[in-house]
Motif scaffolding. Structure first.
Motif, PDB file in Angstrom:
ATOM      1  N   ILE A 187      32.673 -33.815  -5.492  1.00 56.44           N
ATOM      2  CA  ILE A 187      32.892 -32.227  -4.408  1.00 56.44           C
ATOM      3  C   ILE A 187      32.124 -32.348  -3.588  1.00 56.44           C
ATOM      4  CG2 ILE A 187      33.127 -30.234  -5.320  1.00 56.44           C
ATOM      5  CD1 ILE A 187      33.421 -30.542  -7.528  1.00 56.44           C
ATOM      6  N   GLY A 188      30.996 -33.606  -4.307  1.00 55.00           N
ATOM      7  CA  GLY A 188      29.859 -32.782  -3.151  1.00 55.00           C
ATOM      8  C   GLY A 188      29.168 -33.515  -1.763  1.00 55.00           C
ATOM      9  N   HIS A 189      30.836 -34.616  -1.941  1.00 55.96           N
ATOM     10  CA  HIS A 189      30.922 -35.973  -0.593  1.00 55.96           C
ATOM     11  C   HIS A 189      32.055 -35.334   0.128  1.00 55.96           C
ATOM     12  CE1 HIS A 189      32.315 -39.111   1.470  1.00 55.96           C
ATOM     13  NE2 HIS A 189      33.612 -38.826   1.525  1.00 55.96           N
ATOM     14  N   PHE A 190      33.001 -34.339  -0.530  1.00 53.08           N
ATOM     15  CA  PHE A 190      34.447 -33.697   0.344  1.00 53.08           C
ATOM     16  C   PHE A 190      33.340 -32.500   0.641  1.00 53.08           C
ATOM     17  CE2 PHE A 190      36.161 -37.050  -1.859  1.00 53.08           C
ATOM     18  CZ  PHE A 190      36.997 -37.584  -0.762  1.00 53.08           C
ATOM     19  N   LEU A 191      32.628 -32.174   0.335  1.00 54.24           N
ATOM     20  CA  LEU A 191      31.924 -30.446   0.404  1.00 54.24           C
ATOM     21  C   LEU A 191      31.404 -31.219   1.613  1.00 54.24           C
ATOM     22  CD1 LEU A 191      31.161 -28.282   0.865  1.00 54.24           C
ATOM     23  CD2 LEU A 191      29.183 -28.765  -1.185  1.00 54.24           C
ATOM     24  N   ASP A 192      30.341 -31.840   2.036  1.00 59.59           N
ATOM     25  CA  ASP A 192      29.913 -32.920   3.187  1.00 59.59           C
ATOM     26  C   ASP A 192      30.546 -32.387   3.985  1.00 59.59           C
ATOM     27  OD1 ASP A 192      27.082 -32.302   1.940  1.00 59.59           O
ATOM     28  OD2 ASP A 192      26.916 -34.685   1.194  1.00 59.59           O
ATOM     29  N   GLU A 193      31.723 -33.771   4.464  1.00 58.36           N
ATOM     30  CA  GLU A 193      32.724 -33.803   5.092  1.00 58.36           C
ATOM     31  C   GLU A 193      33.731 -32.848   5.989  1.00 58.36           C
ATOM     32  OE1 GLU A 193      35.563 -36.406   4.359  1.00 58.36           O
ATOM     33  OE2 GLU A 193      33.939 -38.005   4.547  1.00 58.36           O
ATOM     34  N   GLU A 194      33.497 -32.010   4.904  1.00 63.57           N
ATOM     35  CA  GLU A 194      33.983 -30.341   5.403  1.00 63.57           C
ATOM     36  C   GLU A 194      33.468 -29.170   6.455  1.00 63.57           C
ATOM     37  OE1 GLU A 194      37.319 -27.444   5.297  1.00 63.57           O
ATOM     38  OE2 GLU A 194      37.362 -29.505   4.372  1.00 63.57           O
ATOM     39  N   VAL A 195      31.759 -29.236   6.082  1.00 67.70           N
ATOM     40  CA  VAL A 195      30.786 -28.750   6.780  1.00 67.70           C
ATOM     41  C   VAL A 195      30.444 -29.592   8.093  1.00 67.70           C
ATOM     42  CG1 VAL A 195      28.401 -27.452   7.082  1.00 67.70           C
ATOM     43  CG2 VAL A 195      29.864 -27.618   5.102  1.00 67.70           C
ATOM     44  N   THR A 196      30.451 -31.133   7.824  1.00 64.31           N
ATOM     45  CA  THR A 196      29.920 -31.299   9.102  1.00 64.31           C
ATOM     46  C   THR A 196      31.210 -30.533   9.949  1.00 64.31           C
ATOM     47  OG1 THR A 196      28.927 -32.663   7.159  1.00 64.31           O
ATOM     48  CG2 THR A 196      30.072 -33.730   9.990  1.00 64.31           C
ATOM     49  N   ASP A 197      33.036 -31.257  10.250  1.00 68.59           N
ATOM     50  CA  ASP A 197      33.890 -30.565  10.571  1.00 68.59           C
ATOM     51  C   ASP A 197      34.375 -29.702  11.459  1.00 68.59           C
ATOM     52  OD1 ASP A 197      35.028 -33.586   9.948  1.00 68.59           O
ATOM     53  OD2 ASP A 197      36.621 -33.059   8.379  1.00 68.59           O
ATOM     54  N   LEU A 198      33.452 -29.100  10.503  1.00 65.10           N
ATOM     55  CA  LEU A 198      33.579 -27.298  10.873  1.00 65.10           C
ATOM     56  C   LEU A 198      32.618 -26.988  11.635  1.00 65.10           C
ATOM     57  CD1 LEU A 198      34.342 -25.028   7.646  1.00 65.10           C
ATOM     58  CD2 LEU A 198      35.917 -25.033   9.660  1.00 65.10           C
ATOM     59  N   TYR A 199      31.129 -27.855  11.402  1.00 61.75           N
ATOM     60  CA  TYR A 199      30.099 -27.903  12.543  1.00 61.75           C
ATOM     61  C   TYR A 199      30.586 -28.968  13.266  1.00 61.75           C
ATOM     62  CZ  TYR A 199      25.829 -28.857  14.847  1.00 61.75           C
ATOM     63  OH  TYR A 199      24.954 -28.767  15.656  1.00 61.75           O
ATOM     64  N   PHE A 200      31.339 -29.943  13.577  1.00 63.87           N
ATOM     65  CA  PHE A 200      31.605 -29.672  15.616  1.00 63.87           C
ATOM     66  C   PHE A 200      32.382 -29.216  16.082  1.00 63.87           C
ATOM     67  CE2 PHE A 200      29.359 -33.961  13.875  1.00 63.87           C
ATOM     68  CZ  PHE A 200      28.388 -34.132  14.459  1.00 63.87           C
ATOM     69  N   ASP A 201      33.395 -29.040  14.599  1.00 66.06           N
ATOM     70  CA  ASP A 201      34.339 -27.433  15.655  1.00 66.06           C
ATOM     71  C   ASP A 201      33.832 -26.156  16.018  1.00 66.06           C
ATOM     72  OD1 ASP A 201      37.277 -26.589  16.413  1.00 66.06           O
ATOM     73  OD2 ASP A 201      36.513 -25.650  14.416  1.00 66.06           O
ATOM     74  N   CYS A 202      32.876 -26.079  15.531  1.00 68.81           N
ATOM     75  CA  CYS A 202      31.775 -25.213  16.331  1.00 68.81           C
ATOM     76  C   CYS A 202      30.861 -25.343  17.586  1.00 68.81           C
ATOM     77  CB  CYS A 202      30.964 -24.354  15.149  1.00 68.81           C
ATOM     78  SG  CYS A 202      31.827 -23.704  13.858  1.00 68.81           S
ATOM     79  N   LYS A 203      30.645 -26.306  17.408  1.00 68.16           N
ATOM     80  CA  LYS A 203      29.524 -27.117  18.889  1.00 68.16           C
ATOM     81  C   LYS A 203      30.461 -27.018  19.818  1.00 68.16           C
ATOM     82  CE  LYS A 203      26.092 -30.903  19.683  1.00 68.16           C
ATOM     83  NZ  LYS A 203      26.134 -32.624  18.718  1.00 68.16           N
ATOM     84  N   ASN A 204      31.929 -27.908  19.650  1.00 69.95           N
ATOM     85  CA  ASN A 204      32.548 -27.846  20.672  1.00 69.95           C
ATOM     86  C   ASN A 204      32.682 -26.703  21.462  1.00 69.95           C
ATOM     87  OD1 ASN A 204      32.887 -31.077  19.883  1.00 69.95           O
ATOM     88  ND2 ASN A 204      34.577 -31.052  18.965  1.00 69.95           N
ATOM     89  N   LYS A 205      33.054 -24.905  20.143  1.00 70.42           N
ATOM     90  CA  LYS A 205      33.640 -24.271  21.515  1.00 70.42           C
ATOM     91  C   LYS A 205      31.978 -23.097  21.957  1.00 70.42           C
ATOM     92  CE  LYS A 205      37.450 -23.248  17.426  1.00 70.42           C
ATOM     93  NZ  LYS A 205      37.587 -22.614  16.746  1.00 70.42           N
ATOM     94  N   GLY A 206      31.384 -24.717  22.318  1.00 73.37           N
ATOM     95  CA  GLY A 206      29.762 -23.580  22.353  1.00 73.37           C
ATOM     96  C   GLY A 206      29.049 -22.729  21.869  1.00 73.37           C
ATOM     97  N   LEU A 207      28.897 -22.838  20.043  1.00 75.96           N
ATOM     98  CA  LEU A 207      28.168 -22.466  19.531  1.00 75.96           C
ATOM     99  C   LEU A 207      26.812 -22.959  18.373  1.00 75.96           C
ATOM    100  CD1 LEU A 207      31.128 -21.188  16.936  1.00 75.96           C
ATOM    101  CD2 LEU A 207      29.490 -19.875  18.840  1.00 75.96           C
ATOM    102  N   ALA A 212      27.298 -21.153  13.901  1.00 78.45           N
ATOM    103  CA  ALA A 212      27.919 -22.715  12.969  1.00 78.45           C
ATOM    104  C   ALA A 212      27.768 -21.414  11.738  1.00 78.45           C
ATOM    105  CB  ALA A 212      27.621 -23.446  13.823  1.00 78.45           C
ATOM    106  N   SER A 213      26.633 -21.422  11.485  1.00 76.61           N
ATOM    107  CA  SER A 213      26.671 -21.497  10.241  1.00 76.61           C
ATOM    108  C   SER A 213      27.234 -20.577   9.447  1.00 76.61           C
ATOM    109  CB  SER A 213      25.459 -20.560   9.453  1.00 76.61           C
ATOM    110  OG  SER A 213      24.674 -20.651   8.203  1.00 76.61           O
ATOM    111  N   GLY A 214      27.497 -19.199  10.362  1.00 76.93           N
ATOM    112  CA  GLY A 214      28.377 -17.924   9.454  1.00 76.93           C
ATOM    113  C   GLY A 214      30.024 -18.376   9.456  1.00 76.93           C
TER     114      GLY A 214
END
Length: 632
Positions: A187-207, A212-214
């Motif tokens: 579960i932790g492995h795919f949690l990490d992947e999900e968080v990472t994907d969301l983070y880079f999506d936020c980063k690409n949007k300039g956050l 990004a945390s919120g």
């Protein structure tokens, strides 16, 4: 159960939906959550006494503040030990800081375990380990709040080795090959992947990272994480998890092997392993507590939004029937009736075994957990007696006198409390040379209620190993000098290992298996034993989906009655004077009594997952080769 078996663990998850000040004002204390968790765990102490643990999460704390607290115990009374330690810590804080006493914000900030989200666990160690590292909840820590993962569960996986290897294949280095660690890391492995994907999506949007945390907290998709993590799971499970920022879930296996129930109102969301636990602790109605659909997860987001999401499509419902026979508390309305029905449905066999002579029969039960099925058996016995009385009255209505009528109506079914367990005695059984003699005295008997012309009928939940019957119970009952002793099992014959949570792992531990092997040897059918071994060996390298349960062949030559007769013969020692018979419930009647819990693999060998067939074949290989080892 006269010979207790260890079984499924118990889980309790609680989310407080209101601010802590709300509970202080309404219930008088911000410790409301802790108090309810104590009750939820204590009401499930029957599900595990090897260990207990509690984790809590405080929501919306400032960086630098501890927001996760966890405590575990493998003390002899682990639940009491956990909450004694918590209470001691709380009292120390309040004594040192009187300003905290009526100040909820200060309590939340400075006192551990005061939070909005809780996960508790009571444990039976099915792998024989009882060190503190094996006690749930497990914690996967990270400096990113949403990557912290707390896991506890009621489960066993049959394919831990494969799951472990899959973690290694993706570059992880698990610290041990245990199903809890493996599941958590998956579960932790795919949690990490999900968080990472969301983070880079936020980063690409300039956050920035803080912004990004919120967004990650809001958009984290628990359903997708569980789907990816559970892709190759094979087992029975109810797995609960908390994420550091405040999301939570409980996920149930697709066959519904392990139980999970939930309740939600405007104040709380609660999930537990048993329905009456929730009913009692929160004083709610039976119909308000829902059963979690197999293959689904209840997902509780940080914002208190609750949803039920399908993770794996449900398969044929194979909920564990032992939950109904023995494990769950009988205070559940459905379970109480089902246990009574088990007693009623076996009564025709009982009547046949005593030649329908209820006048010279005493009915009783061992142990206390068999009391409900005993009630059902006696109700059916009374129905039989009333029918007999009615028929006699009808047949003799023209000549019946008042005296004869009173004599007929005065006949009752005789019930007695025959055996009382001396719980303290077992603590003195330490010398192996005298162990059998001491075991024979674990129960006290009630003298003076049995006549030499009497049958003595004793109902039990189930007969697993037969050890206690042979060493203690039959000897004890025989001291009362009945004509016949009839041992009645409200469950069918246990023939196959369980690999989904119950501590029944080796074939030779089952008296039904030993009886079948003895019959094969007596009848010069050893070739069947050899054949089963060779078939099992031949399948060792096959995928689980292609493996068949060949151990069924061991029983195929015999009726249930033949095996029951052999079991009685094996359990009766030379010093027993009474005739001894054993009667088992049929699988058909089990399903009639417990229609919602059709899991019967320990009786029939029909495993609900592919891994079960591999386990039972491996158990037979271990038996044949003389290897005293668990098959999974």
């Amino acid at each position: 159960m006269s010979e207790a078996i260890k079984h499924e663990c118990g889980i309790a998850l609680l989310r407080l939906k209101k601010p802590l000040n709300y509970y202080k004002q309404k219930y008088g204390s911000a410790f409301y959550g802790i108090q309810k968790m104590y009750l939820l765990m204590e009401k499930q102490h029957n599900r595990g006494q090897d260990g207990a643990g509690l984790a809590s999460i405080k929501l919306d704390v400032e960086p630098g503040q501890r927001y996760i607290s966890r405590i575990r115990s493998n003390d002899s009374q682990p639940i009491q030990d956990v909450f004694h330690q918590i209470n001691t810590r709380v009292e120390q804080e309040l004594q040192q800081h009187p300003e905290y006493i009526d100040n909820v914000p200060l309590q939340k900030k400075h006192i551990p375990y005061i939070g909005e989200l809780f996960l508790g666990h009571v444990r039976y160690g099915t792998f024989g380990k009882n060190n503190i590292e094996s006690v749930h909840p497990f914690l996967r820590q990270n400096n990113w709040m949403h990557r912290n993962l707390i896991v506890a569960g009621n489960f066993n996986m049959t394919n831990v080795k494969q799951l472990f290897d899959s973690l290694v294949a993706i570059g992880q280095h698990p610290k041990e090959m245990a199903d809890t660690v493996t599941v958590m890391e998956k579960i932790g492995h795919f949690l990490d992947e999900e968080v990472t994907d969301l983070y880079f999506d936020c980063k690409n949007k300039g956050l920035n990272k803080k912004e990004a945390s919120g967004v990650i907290i809001e958009k984290l998709n628990i359903q997708r994480i569980l789907k990816r993590a559970s892709k190759n799971w094979d087992g029975g499970y109810a797995i609960a998890g908390l994420l550091g920022h405040g999301d939570a879930f409980v996920f149930r296996d697709p066959a519904g092997i392990r139980p999970a129930y939930y309740y939600e109102d405007e104040e709380i969301v609660v999930v537990a392993s048993e329905r009456p636990v929730i009913q009692t602790v929160f004083n709610v109605n039976f119909e308000d507590v829902k059963e979690l659909t197999p293959g689904n997860a209840i997902i509780i987001k940080k914002n208190t939004e609750v949803s039920i999401a399908e993770i794996i499509p449900p398969t044929e419902n194979k909920a564990c029937s032992f939950e109904r026979i023995y494990f769950s508390r009988g205070s559940d309305a459905e379970i109480y009736q089902e246990r009574k029905d088990l007693g009623k449905l076996i009564m025709p066999k009982v009547l046949e075994a005593i030649d329908f002579d209820t006048d010279n029969t005493v009915f009783s039960y061992i142990p206390n957990t068999a009391e409900t099925s005993f009630f059902g058996m006696v109700e059916q016995a009374n129905d039989f007696l009333n029918q007999r009385k009615n028929q006699f009255i009808l047949d003799h209505r023209k000549t019946l006198t008042k005296e004869k009528l009173e004599e007929i109506l005065s006949v009752k079914i005789r019930t007695e409390k025959i055996a009382i367990k001396d719980a303290k005695l077992r603590t003195f059984i330490t010398d192996d040379s005298n162990r059998d003699d001491m075991v024979a005295h674990v129960y006290d008997v009630t003298y003076g209620v049995i006549k030499p012309t009497d049958n003595l009928v004793i109902i039990d939940d189930s007969i697993v190993r037969g050890t206690t019957l042979k060493q203690s119970i039959l000897k004890m009952l025989d001291r009362l000098k009945p004509k016949k002793i009839l041992i009645v099992s409200s469950a069918p014959q246990i023939r196959y290992p369980d690999c989904y949570g119950i501590d029944m792992s080796t074939l030779e531990g089952f008296v039904a298996f030993r009886a079948a092997i003895a019959l094969l040897q007596e009848q010069n059918k050893q070739s069947i034993i050899e054949s089963v071994y060779l078939k099992c060996k031949k399948q060792e390298t096959l995928p689980d989906t292609e493996i068949k349960n060949h151990v069924k062949d061991i029983y195929a030559s015999f009726s249930d009655e033949e095996i029951a007769h052999k079991i009685a013969e094996m359990l009766v020692t030379n010093d027993i004077q009474a005739e001894v018979k054993i009667v088992y419930q049929s699988v058909e009647n089990l399903h009639k009594a417990c229609p919602k819990n059709l899991g019967d693999w320990y009786f029939t060998g029909n495993y609900p997952t592919a891994g079960g067939n591999r386990v039972v074949n491996k158990a037979f290989i271990n038996f044949y080769e003389g290897i005293n080892s668990r098959a999974y």
